[in-house]
Design an enzyme around this catalytic site. Structure first.
Site, mmCIF file in Angstrom:
data_model
loop_
_atom_site.group_PDB
_atom_site.id
_atom_site.type_symbol
_atom_site.label_atom_id
_atom_site.label_comp_id
_atom_site.label_asym_id
_atom_site.label_seq_id
_atom_site.Cartn_x
_atom_site.Cartn_y
_atom_site.Cartn_z
ATOM 1 C CE1 TYR A 46 15.582 -3.400 2.316
ATOM 2 C CE2 TYR A 46 16.684 -1.390 3.084
ATOM 3 C CZ TYR A 46 15.787 -1.785 1.914
ATOM 4 O OH TYR A 46 15.242 -0.530 1.835
ATOM 5 C CD GLU A 48 16.350 -4.494 -1.909
ATOM 6 O OE1 GLU A 48 17.674 -4.962 -1.711
ATOM 7 O OE2 GLU A 48 15.095 -3.765 -2.399
ATOM 8 C CG ASP A 211 -9.629 -8.822 -3.907
ATOM 9 O OD1 ASP A 211 -9.606 -9.335 -2.828
ATOM 10 O OD2 ASP A 211 -9.799 -7.565 -3.826
ATOM 11 C CB THR A 237 -6.126 -7.301 2.806
ATOM 12 O OG1 THR A 237 -7.716 -8.143 3.156
ATOM 13 C CG2 THR A 237 -5.530 -6.310 2.091
ATOM 14 C CE LYS A 240 -10.837 -4.952 3.990
ATOM 15 N NZ LYS A 240 -9.636 -5.496 3.323
ATOM 16 N NE ARG A 246 -3.993 -1.275 8.944
ATOM 17 C CZ ARG A 246 -5.760 -1.686 8.607
ATOM 18 N NH1 ARG A 246 -5.082 -1.945 6.984
ATOM 19 N NH2 ARG A 246 -6.406 -1.177 8.862
HETATM 20 N N1 DSN Z 1 -10.333 -0.561 2.865
HETATM 21 C C1 DSN Z 1 -10.673 -1.787 2.777
HETATM 22 C C2 DSN Z 1 -12.433 -1.943 3.365
HETATM 23 O O1 DSN Z 1 -12.712 -1.172 4.454
HETATM 24 O O2 DSN Z 1 -12.844 -2.769 2.866
HETATM 25 C C3 DSN Z 1 -10.925 -2.191 1.479
HETATM 26 O O3 DSN Z 1 -9.254 -1.651 0.985
#
Ligand code: DSN
Length: 423
Positions: A46, A48, A211, A237, A240, A246
């Site tokens: 933990y 925090e 984003d 994120t 990708k 993730r």
């Molecule tokens: N689900 C993602 C995508 O496929 O682009 C975005 O959150």
């Protein structure tokens, strides 16, 4: 692993991932090192708070790990730590975007005129690309918390070019005066003119948030322009094109507005509790990998492969939204108003296309196209991307074969779902 049921399922999923051609534009394959960090003992802790300011003891190692992640994130995107701050604790993309709005554009208090001076809260406006034109749920869509607690001013694409029409966007921004403009997408294949978005945000006196979730790896590798010189906030994120676990990062400019402090407070204690330090360590590993020369080559190859795939599909008669791609992502109008064109391509709904491709070992997702008249559950198109298969070493010649297989498979689909044209 002693739990044989889960072990077997993990093994089966591993085999599935190896067997298929993965063209899901938002997926990728992480390295063994990233997996090792993710599955480490750090999950037991933990923590925090933030490095040096934690609410539990025993965090000296975790502090170092989180600090390394912060340093690597800033370094990868060539950001000066005196000018930019990064929060590495957001659990994923949606919580990251929610944290930005919570921190920076909370509802405004308005005092009602009258004897009791009652206060009401008025939601602020988020101007984001609408979902069916390629934006994300968290850019203010009504089914997301960001559309329930904020008001979305959606912008769309030009009906002819299927690209952003910056003149219309400027007009709308000046008229609507959103508190924040979000530039970014999940299904827009083209480059965004970041400088133009800045100009528009300034004209509307709005914050500019980018984003870059889909393109973070391309930005890191120099294959897509970086938004940092123009944005106030950049979220992404990490799983990708960036090829990490993730998770998500929130970059924010450090200046007298103290947006950085507000964002940190919104992430913790505002929206989250203990950060997932195993995930943060895995992000750190991925960030180091992304700073290598090999990763730069990878990012270039992702775009080259997408360009070849788009060219080949177009040559076989498939209509591509906006006519092509500048990134890893391609949106195909498989439906084509329900008709095959002169090259025999079209008349296949997005769901039928995705199902047929899955049966032949190619994994994609069905996707709405701009101005889609079909319903989201069975829209007019599919979205494909080249990031995952490029990680597996596939090059232009492989993508020519993939285009051939997609084309052959879609042509065999018969009895495409008839639809009245109403959503
Ligand atoms: N689900 C993602 C995508 O496929 O682009 C975005 O959150």
């Amino acid at each position: 692993m002693k739990d044989t049921q889960i072990k077997k399922l993990i093994e089966t999923e591993k085999k599935r991932q190896k067997k298929v051609v993965n063209l899901i534009a938002s997926e990728n394959y992480v390295s063994k090192d990233v997996l090792e960090a993710l599955g480490s003992e750090l999950t037991n802790k933990y923590a925090e708070g933030y490095p040096g300011k934690r609410y539990y003891g025993g965090n000296e190692i975790v502090d170092k790990i989180e600090s390394v992640c912060i340093e690597r994130a800033l370094k990868l995107f060539k950001l000066d730590p005196t000018e930019w701050h990064v929060n590495v604790q957001a659990l994923s993309g949606s919580p990251a975007n929610l944290a930005v709005y919570t921190a920076l554009i909370p509802p405004k208090k308005i005092v009602l005129p009258g004897a009791d001076n009652a206060e009401v809260l008025v939601p602020s406006k988020i101007m984001g690309m609408s979902l069916d034109h390629g934006g994300h749920l968290t850019h203010g869509h009504k089914v997301s918390a960001t559309g329930k607690f904020w008001i979305q001013v959606p912008y769309g694409l030009d009906a002819t070019t299927e690209m952003i029409n910056y003149d219309l966007l400027r007009e709308l921004a000046i008229k609507e005066k959103p508190a924040i403009i979000v530039a970014g997408f999940t299904a827009y294949p083209r480059r965004i003119d970041w400088a133009m978005m800045r100009e528009i945000a300034d004209a509307a006196e709005a914050l500019l948030m980018v984003d870059m979730s889909h393109i973070a790896g391309l930005v890191a590798g120099g294959a897509y322009p970086a938004p940092f010189p123009y944005a106030d906030i950049v979220t992404t994120t990490t799983h990708k094109t960036l090829r990490g676990p993730r998770s998500a990062l929130i970059f924010v400019k450090r200046d007298a507005r103290e947006l950085d402090k507000k964002i940190d407070r919104a992430v913790f204690p505002g929206l989250q509790g203990g950060p997932h330090e195993n995930q943060i360590a895995a992000v750190a590993v991925a960030l180091k990998e992304a700073s290598s020369l090999n990763f730069k080559k990878y990012a270039d190859q992702v775009v080259k492969n997408a360009t070849v795939l788009a060219t080949e599909l177009h040559a076989r008669g498939w209509r591509l939204i906006s006519g092509g791609t500048d990134s890893h992502l391609i949106l195909i109008d498989t439906w084509n108003d329900g008709k095959k064109n002169e090259k025999g391509a079209g008349g296949v709904s997005g769901k039928d296309a995705s199902d047929a491709l899955e049966k032949s070992g190619i994994i994609v997702n069905k996707n709405a196209i701009p101005f889609d008249v079909r319903p989201p559950a069975d829209p007019s198109g599919i979205r494909i991307g080249t990031a995952a298969e490029t990680t597996r070493g596939r090059k232009e010649k492989d993508f020519k074969m993939i285009a051939k297989k997609i084309d052959e498979t879609l042509r065999k689909v018969s009895g495409a779902t008839a639809h009245t044209g109403k959503k």
